[in-house]
Design a protein around this motif. Structure first.
Motif, PDB file in Angstrom:
ATOM      1  N   SER A   1       0.742  -1.231  -0.087  1.00 29.87           N
ATOM      2  CA  SER A   1      -0.215   0.016  -0.045  1.00 29.87           C
ATOM      3  C   SER A   1       0.781   1.127  -0.059  1.00 29.87           C
ATOM      4  O   SER A   1       0.832   2.114  -0.669  1.00 29.87           O
ATOM      5  CB  SER A   1      -0.765  -0.087   1.368  1.00 29.87           C
TER       6      SER A   1
ATOM      7  N   LYS B   1       2.151   1.920  -3.374  1.00 31.02           N
ATOM      8  CA  LYS B   1       1.488   2.440  -4.342  1.00 31.02           C
ATOM      9  C   LYS B   1       1.044   3.905  -4.102  1.00 31.02           C
ATOM     10  O   LYS B   1       0.559   4.490  -5.100  1.00 31.02           O
ATOM     11  CB  LYS B   1       0.056   1.667  -4.228  1.00 31.02           C
ATOM     12  N   LYS B   2       1.584   4.329  -2.873  1.00 32.01           N
ATOM     13  CA  LYS B   2       1.413   5.794  -2.927  1.00 32.01           C
ATOM     14  C   LYS B   2       2.578   6.607  -3.173  1.00 32.01           C
ATOM     15  O   LYS B   2       2.992   7.744  -2.632  1.00 32.01           O
ATOM     16  CB  LYS B   2       1.149   6.043  -1.067  1.00 32.01           C
ATOM     17  N   ASP B   3       3.524   5.970  -4.095  1.00 35.04           N
ATOM     18  CA  ASP B   3       4.830   6.481  -4.374  1.00 35.04           C
ATOM     19  C   ASP B   3       5.907   6.738  -3.303  1.00 35.04           C
ATOM     20  O   ASP B   3       6.739   7.317  -3.606  1.00 35.04           O
ATOM     21  CB  ASP B   3       4.485   7.783  -5.291  1.00 35.04           C
ATOM     22  N   HIS B   4       5.729   6.031  -2.183  1.00 40.58           N
ATOM     23  CA  HIS B   4       6.938   5.944  -1.417  1.00 40.58           C
ATOM     24  C   HIS B   4       7.722   4.875  -1.787  1.00 40.58           C
ATOM     25  O   HIS B   4       7.540   3.894  -2.355  1.00 40.58           O
ATOM     26  CB  HIS B   4       6.455   5.684   0.231  1.00 40.58           C
TER      27      HIS B   4
ATOM     28  N   GLU C   1      -0.184   4.225   8.040  1.00 35.61           N
ATOM     29  CA  GLU C   1       0.090   5.242   7.232  1.00 35.61           C
ATOM     30  C   GLU C   1      -0.399   6.698   7.440  1.00 35.61           C
ATOM     31  O   GLU C   1       0.706   7.680   7.267  1.00 35.61           O
ATOM     32  CB  GLU C   1      -0.756   4.931   5.851  1.00 35.61           C
TER      33      GLU C   1
ATOM     34  N   GLU D   1       2.686   9.645   7.772  1.00 38.65           N
ATOM     35  CA  GLU D   1       2.190  10.913   6.848  1.00 38.65           C
ATOM     36  C   GLU D   1       2.081  12.127   7.836  1.00 38.65           C
ATOM     37  O   GLU D   1       2.475  13.105   7.142  1.00 38.65           O
ATOM     38  CB  GLU D   1       1.234  10.453   5.748  1.00 38.65           C
TER      39      GLU D   1
END
Length: 273
Positions: A18, A21-24, A199, A203
């Motif tokens: 996940s 997919k959030k570009d981390h 997450e 964040e």
């Protein structure tokens, strides 16, 4: 961000996926060599790593080149010296953290840290050495080691019983007879909520906190396991007459207030669609 996940198991692997997919940039460890290609296919830089109790990993320098570490290694089962062994595992991780770029740690703990107190328990009710079972005492020791370290900041998440997808507590209770504590409330949390909470902690850069993370609903064990077994076409368990009144309900008030968090699965009685 660059995020390393130490422990890509039932929770850690979908969390790492996940986050990717959030570009981390996500790096993940596993103790199983055959799992490396599976993680890499999901966009995760994979590392073969063991803690026995010292951390062993070849060519893992880049694993520690990260902003955040999610530490997801529960105490091993069946050990006589579980508190000392798990403490040594955590201390080995801390030594690597001290010489790394990582300045934030999210530690996955458990509500097993609480003693068998009746009523509602909150984060301050955990007492060193007085957890309901030894795995809880081992986690309290691990929490203390991490929170006391000066080289990085730690946030602790005490998750209730995990469920979701292929893992449902009713499967382990189906068909059993004469179970006790039928009136005891369950303290559970769905895996999707675990991932969303981790997450958000990462964040929003929340550090230095301890949170209970359990869903809003706490149905009695007898009601929950019987209803879930029937819904899953399993043989419902049976329960003995319950005279025990010392039940605990784990409070999620701090998590909801501080994070303004709303659960995707607030009631474990509602099965996934």
């Amino acid at each position: 961000m660059k995020i390393s996940v130490l422990g890509c198991g039932w929770l850690g692997e979908p969390l790492a996926e996940s986050l990717s997919k959030k570009d981390h940039t996500v790096k993940g460890s596993t103790t199983t060599e055959s799992k490396i290609p599976k993680l890499e296919k999901k966009g995760i830089e994979a590392y073969l790593m063991t803690l026995e109790p010292d951390l062993n990993c070849e060519n893992c320098e880049s694993f520690w080149n990260a902003d955040v570490l999610v530490l997801n290694i529960p105490p091993g089962r069946g050990r006589d010296n579980i508190i000392e062994y798990h403490g040594a595992q955590i201390q080995s991780v801390i030594e690597h953290l001290k010489s790394s770029d990582i300045n934030r740690v999210v530690f996955v703990s458990s509500t097993s840290v609480y003693p068998k107190l009746p009523g509602v328990v909150e984060e301050s009710d955990a007492i060193a050495g007085e957890a309901g079972r030894e795995s809880g005492n081992a986690l309290l020791r691990a929490e203390s080691l991490l929170m006391d370290a000066d080289e990085f900041n730690t946030t602790v998440l005490r998750f209730g019983g995990l469920y979701g997808y292929d893992r449902h507590p009713a499967k382990y209770m189906a068909g059993k007879t004469n179970l006790n504590r039928g009136k005891a409330p369950v303290n559970l949390i769905h895996r999707d909520d675990c991932i969303r909470i981790i997450e958000q902690i990462i964040e929003e850069e929340i550090t230095g906190e301890i949170f209970n993370a359990v869903s809003d609903g706490h149905p009695p064990r007898k009601m929950y396991y019987s209803s879930a077994a029937e819904a899953l076409d399993l043989v419902p368990p049976t329960f003995s007459e319950d005279t025990d009144k010392e039940y605990k309900v784990v409070s999620n008030r701090k998590l909801k207030d501080k994070l303004n968090y709303r659960f995707k699965y607030p009631n474990p009685m509602l099965l996934e669609q």
